[in-house]
Design an enzyme around this catalytic site. Structure first.
Site, mmCIF file in Angstrom:
data_model
loop_
_atom_site.group_PDB
_atom_site.id
_atom_site.type_symbol
_atom_site.label_atom_id
_atom_site.label_comp_id
_atom_site.label_asym_id
_atom_site.label_seq_id
_atom_site.Cartn_x
_atom_site.Cartn_y
_atom_site.Cartn_z
ATOM 1 N N ASP A 174 -52.536 -55.217 9.180
ATOM 2 C CA ASP A 174 -52.829 -56.105 8.054
ATOM 3 C C ASP A 174 -54.240 -55.779 7.525
ATOM 4 O O ASP A 174 -54.541 -54.606 7.286
ATOM 5 C CB ASP A 174 -52.688 -57.576 8.482
ATOM 6 C CG ASP A 174 -52.639 -58.541 7.302
ATOM 7 O OD1 ASP A 174 -51.546 -58.737 6.747
ATOM 8 O OD2 ASP A 174 -53.691 -59.078 6.924
ATOM 9 N N TYR A 301 -59.026 -61.367 -0.177
ATOM 10 C CA TYR A 301 -58.039 -60.826 -1.122
ATOM 11 C C TYR A 301 -58.692 -60.606 -2.485
ATOM 12 O O TYR A 301 -58.420 -59.613 -3.158
ATOM 13 C CB TYR A 301 -56.851 -61.792 -1.253
ATOM 14 C CG TYR A 301 -55.923 -61.767 -0.062
ATOM 15 C CD1 TYR A 301 -54.725 -61.068 -0.106
ATOM 16 C CD2 TYR A 301 -56.250 -62.425 1.114
ATOM 17 C CE1 TYR A 301 -53.868 -61.035 0.980
ATOM 18 C CE2 TYR A 301 -55.402 -62.396 2.209
ATOM 19 C CZ TYR A 301 -54.217 -61.693 2.137
ATOM 20 O OH TYR A 301 -53.373 -61.652 3.226
ATOM 21 N N HIS A 352 -44.823 -57.799 11.983
ATOM 22 C CA HIS A 352 -46.139 -57.571 11.391
ATOM 23 C C HIS A 352 -47.277 -57.782 12.387
ATOM 24 O O HIS A 352 -48.301 -57.114 12.308
ATOM 25 C CB HIS A 352 -46.298 -58.521 10.206
ATOM 26 C CG HIS A 352 -47.529 -58.317 9.403
ATOM 27 N ND1 HIS A 352 -47.816 -57.143 8.745
ATOM 28 C CD2 HIS A 352 -48.580 -59.149 9.135
ATOM 29 C CE1 HIS A 352 -48.961 -57.261 8.096
ATOM 30 N NE2 HIS A 352 -49.446 -58.469 8.332
#
Length: 374
Positions: A174, A301, A352
């Site tokens: 990630d 982000y 994930h």
């Protein structure tokens, strides 16, 4: 300013009492109009988790586990960085910096640290350094722009140097994959190679003409992500502050936002609890709730979403591909960027959150991969 100081968690009981009161006073919406997760976290599932959070969960257990491992802080470029640091008793141990992502934390690594630091005789051992990303967990919250992926990568290199490690390796998934990839690009002094469990790759036009089975899977996953699974990232990379008010103020809002990803991104049979326990999920949530990082973590982000793009790396790279990764990258795509790909492991199960879901498998992969680099 370069001191490394022990950090001991001792959360005031008043903070736990405040959390419990907020759960008790929650204003719940009506149920979803479907019988699945397609509209988001189901009301009954979240109420069940909240009930356990309020009446059965023990934060002091998690707090004691973190303290027993060894927590530290040090200021890098003016920002406090929190990290776990577990030294192996083995003199030949390899220093490893391992990086989490969103919506994870250092809690993801609780099941791998001991195995990495204290392996069976004859297996590669590691000194494990697990930092909390800036704005996550108990690291400082950036008060200015600029704390994107490249700066974090350089900060990790500085951290390893500060700890006295002149030869080391790096791993991540990630956001940890983006940071570790940036380390591979920057090639800081001492870094011998990197391992990724979420390599970044994209198709070329010729890949769309007659895609292989692996490429078909990757293209389908990319379309699903764009159509149904990317709303969170769009919000966090465009308006993280607007979202942050709810995440910092409401434990129910925070849990509903994050629990859905534990369902969507793990290798499960319909429930997130097929992959992770309620305690594991709540331990992780507490590292967002207690320090109030709903806004600060989302800002990464805004800073660096473009970091999830293919880049060329000549440093040795190893990859472990887990079948339920949200954006799988076929080896063909990865080889275009990774010019020195020394290991590619195709895993049987896992999603994930590799270290969290399949700790034994990831530990075995790291031993195998880094043995080729040191």
């Amino acid at each position: 300013m370069t001191a490394v100081v022990p950090f001991n968690l001792a959360i005031a009981q008043s903070q736990i009492d405040d959390l419990n009161q907020r759960i008790d006073m929650a204003r719940w919406p009506e149920p979803e109009c479907v019988a699945d997760w397609s509209q988001g976290t189901p009301l009954a599932v979240l109420r069940d988790l909240a009930g356990y959070w309020r009446g059965g969960y023990d934060w002091r257990r998690c707090e004691a586990q973190l303290n027993a491992l060894g927590q530290f802080k040090t200021a890098i470029q003016g920002l406090d960085i929190h990290f776990l640091h577990v030294r192996s008793p083995r003199k030949d141990a390899v220093p490893l910096v391992i990086t989490h992502g969103w919506p994870g934390s250092v809690i993801e690594f609780m099941g791998v640290i001991e195995a990495l630091a204290n392996p069976p005789a004859g297996e590669l051992a590691f000194h494990v350094v697990a930092p909390s990303l800036p704005g996550f967990g108990f690291s400082g919250k950036p008060a200015e722009t600029g704390w994107g992926v490249p700066r974090i990568a350089m900060a990790w290199a500085e951290l390893m140097q500060r700890l006295g490690y002149d030869r080391w390796v790096a791993q991540g998934g990630d956001w940890g994959s983006a940071v570790t990839t940036a380390i591979g690009v920057i090639r800081p002094a001492g870094c011998l190679g990197i391992h990724l469990n979420m390599p970044i790759g994209r198709p070329e036009p010729e890949d769309l003409v007659n895609p292989s089975p692996a490429e078909q899977k990757a293209l389908a996953a990319l379309k699903h992500y764009q159509d149904w699974d990317s709303g969170y990232s769009t919000q966090q990379r465009t308006r993280p502050q607007s979202l942050g008010y709810g995440l910092v103020d409401s434990p129910i809002g925070l849990a509903g936002w994050i629990l859905e990803k534990m369902w969507a991104w793990t290798d499960n049979s319909g429930s997130p609890y097929d992959a992770l326990s309620r305690d594991q999920i709540l331990d992780n949530l507490m590292l967002y709730w207690l320090p109030g990082t709903g806004a600060s973590s989302a800002r990464l982000y805004w800073e660096s979403f473009a970091a999830f793009a293919p880049v060329e790396i000549t440093l040795p790279v190893a990859v472990s591909a887990f079948p339920k990764e949200i954006l799988p990258t076929p080896r063909k795509w990865a080889e275009r960027s990774f010019k020195n790909l020394v290991h590619w492991g195709e895993m049987d199960k896992g999603g994930h959150f590799a270290a969290w879901e399949q700790p034994e498998a990831l530990v075995a992969e790291l031993r195998k991969a880094f043995a080729l680099m040191v």
